[in-house]
Design a protein around this motif. Structure first.
Motif, short mmCIF file in Angstrom:
data_model
loop_
_atom_site.label_atom_id
_atom_site.label_comp_id
_atom_site.label_asym_id
_atom_site.label_seq_id
_atom_site.Cartn_x
_atom_site.Cartn_y
_atom_site.Cartn_z
N GLU A 197 -2.23 4.48 8.94
CA GLU A 197 -3.03 4.60 7.72
C GLU A 197 -2.15 5.08 6.57
O GLU A 197 -2.19 4.52 5.46
CB GLU A 197 -4.18 5.57 7.96
CG GLU A 197 -5.18 5.64 6.83
CD GLU A 197 -6.38 6.50 7.20
OE1 GLU A 197 -7.51 5.98 7.14
OE2 GLU A 197 -6.20 7.68 7.55
N SER A 237 0.41 2.36 5.63
CA SER A 237 -0.15 1.27 4.82
C SER A 237 -0.26 1.67 3.35
O SER A 237 -0.03 0.85 2.46
CB SER A 237 -1.52 0.85 5.36
OG SER A 237 -2.49 1.86 5.17
N GLU A 238 -0.57 2.94 3.09
CA GLU A 238 -0.68 3.40 1.71
C GLU A 238 0.70 3.52 1.05
O GLU A 238 0.86 3.20 -0.13
CB GLU A 238 -1.43 4.73 1.65
CG GLU A 238 -2.89 4.64 2.04
CD GLU A 238 -3.68 3.70 1.14
OE1 GLU A 238 -3.37 3.60 -0.06
OE2 GLU A 238 -4.61 3.05 1.65
N GLU A 254 3.37 1.74 1.84
CA GLU A 254 3.85 0.39 1.58
C GLU A 254 3.11 -0.25 0.40
O GLU A 254 3.69 -0.99 -0.39
CB GLU A 254 3.71 -0.47 2.84
CG GLU A 254 4.63 -0.02 3.96
CD GLU A 254 5.39 -1.16 4.60
OE1 GLU A 254 5.48 -2.25 4.01
OE2 GLU A 254 5.94 -0.93 5.70
N ARG A 268 5.52 -0.85 15.93
CA ARG A 268 5.52 -2.05 15.08
C ARG A 268 6.20 -3.20 15.80
O ARG A 268 5.77 -4.35 15.71
CB ARG A 268 6.21 -1.75 13.74
CG ARG A 268 5.43 -0.77 12.88
CD ARG A 268 6.03 -0.56 11.51
NE ARG A 268 5.79 -1.70 10.62
CZ ARG A 268 5.67 -1.58 9.30
NH1 ARG A 268 5.72 -0.39 8.73
NH2 ARG A 268 5.48 -2.63 8.56
N ARG A 281 -1.22 -3.32 2.17
CA ARG A 281 -2.10 -2.37 2.86
C ARG A 281 -2.75 -3.05 4.07
O ARG A 281 -2.78 -2.50 5.17
CB ARG A 281 -3.15 -1.84 1.89
CG ARG A 281 -4.05 -0.77 2.51
CD ARG A 281 -5.10 -0.29 1.53
NE ARG A 281 -4.51 0.43 0.40
CZ ARG A 281 -4.44 -0.04 -0.84
NH1 ARG A 281 -4.93 -1.24 -1.12
NH2 ARG A 281 -3.90 0.67 -1.80
N SER A 282 -3.25 -4.23 3.85
CA SER A 282 -3.89 -4.99 4.92
C SER A 282 -2.87 -5.41 5.99
O SER A 282 -3.17 -5.41 7.18
CB SER A 282 -4.58 -6.22 4.34
OG SER A 282 -5.11 -7.03 5.35
N HIS A 283 -1.67 -5.76 5.54
CA HIS A 283 -0.61 -6.22 6.44
C HIS A 283 -0.19 -5.13 7.43
O HIS A 283 0.06 -5.41 8.60
CB HIS A 283 0.59 -6.65 5.59
CG HIS A 283 1.80 -7.04 6.38
ND1 HIS A 283 1.84 -8.15 7.19
CD2 HIS A 283 3.04 -6.47 6.46
CE1 HIS A 283 3.04 -8.25 7.75
NE2 HIS A 283 3.78 -7.24 7.31
N VAL A 284 -0.14 -3.90 6.98
CA VAL A 284 0.37 -2.80 7.80
C VAL A 284 -0.73 -2.11 8.61
O VAL A 284 -0.50 -1.69 9.75
CB VAL A 284 1.11 -1.77 6.92
CG1 VAL A 284 1.53 -0.56 7.74
CG2 VAL A 284 2.31 -2.41 6.25
N MET A 285 -1.92 -2.01 8.06
CA MET A 285 -2.98 -1.24 8.69
C MET A 285 -3.37 -1.83 10.05
O MET A 285 -3.48 -3.05 10.19
CB MET A 285 -4.20 -1.19 7.77
CG MET A 285 -5.28 -0.23 8.23
SD MET A 285 -4.67 1.48 8.28
CE MET A 285 -6.05 2.31 9.04
#
Length: 220
Positions: free
Chosen positions: A79, A82-83, A85, A158, A195-199
């Motif tokens: 979480e 994602s923020e 990045e 990851r 954000r969507s890519h990492v979360m």
């Protein structure tokens, strides 16, 4: 910290990050000292440094082990990742120089080659270069170091995600949107996509949890 101790820390950190030293694995000071040709003192100092980074847990009278992340910790760290990045992407869209954009495009093309070759491990390395190009493009050195540090902490997880069926293809497609947003100077779009890519949530979280035994199977 001496140059030698710094190199030692970075080497062991890399071994943990890439899964050579597995989560939950005991870290024997004598074995590590023999392996690196040093006394136990710099090994002990290095393990203390790695504990401060969250990579190692030192237990009284039982020695050190590679830190394990529980499901809740993983969710919380992804979480935050994602923020971070998203912020890097927003700033990179505003601040990247033409030369830095070329570096990003080259990293993107290298990811494409790995996808076409069906090589998840190669894609992992190219993916790391892709993300670092965005961090650098933020032109915020503090943000760069914080984001890269958390990336390294999450590297085993990851990397594991990329072994899930069809994930590298989806990852590359998501990169394409990020690249286009950055090149267009659309910081909000770049942030939203990163954000969507990492979360990790929903099916992606379930897939990661199901894959975790692969990461820890040799640690017992």
């Amino acid at each position: 910290m001496t140059k030698h101790s710094s190199t030692l820390r970075e080497t062991i950190e890399e071994m943990i990050a890439m899964g050579e030293l597995q989560p939950g694995q005991h870290l024997d000071e004598t074995e590590l000292a023999t392996r690196f040709g040093v006394s136990r003192t710099p090994i002990r100092e290095t393990l203390i440094q790695l504990e401060s980074m969250g990579l190692v847990v030192i237990r009284p009278r039982r020695g050190a082990i590679v830190a394990e992340l529980g499901p809740q910790q993983l969710v919380e760290m992804f979480e935050v990742m994602s923020e971070l990045e998203a912020t890097c992407g927003r700033l990179a869209a505003r601040r990247m120089t033409p030369e830095e954009q070329h570096v990003l495009l080259a990293a993107h093309e290298a990811c494409k080659a790995a996808v076409e070759a069906g090589e998840p491990d190669e894609y992992y390395y190219r993916n790391e270069a892709f993300h670092e190009a965005i961090y650098a493009g933020s032109h915020n050195s503090f943000l760069f170091e914080q984001t890269r540090g958390l990336y390294r902490r999450l590297r085993p997880y990851r990397r594991l995600q990329l072994r899930v069926r069809n994930r590298i293809g989806h990852s590359y497609s998501e990169h394409e949107g990020v690249v286009q947003a950055i090149l267009a100077g659309d910081g909000d779009k770049a942030a939203e996509l990163l954000r969507s890519h990492v979360m990790i949530q929903g099916q992606r979280f379930s897939d990661l949890m199901a894959s975790l035994p692969q990461l820890t199977k040799s640690a017992a």
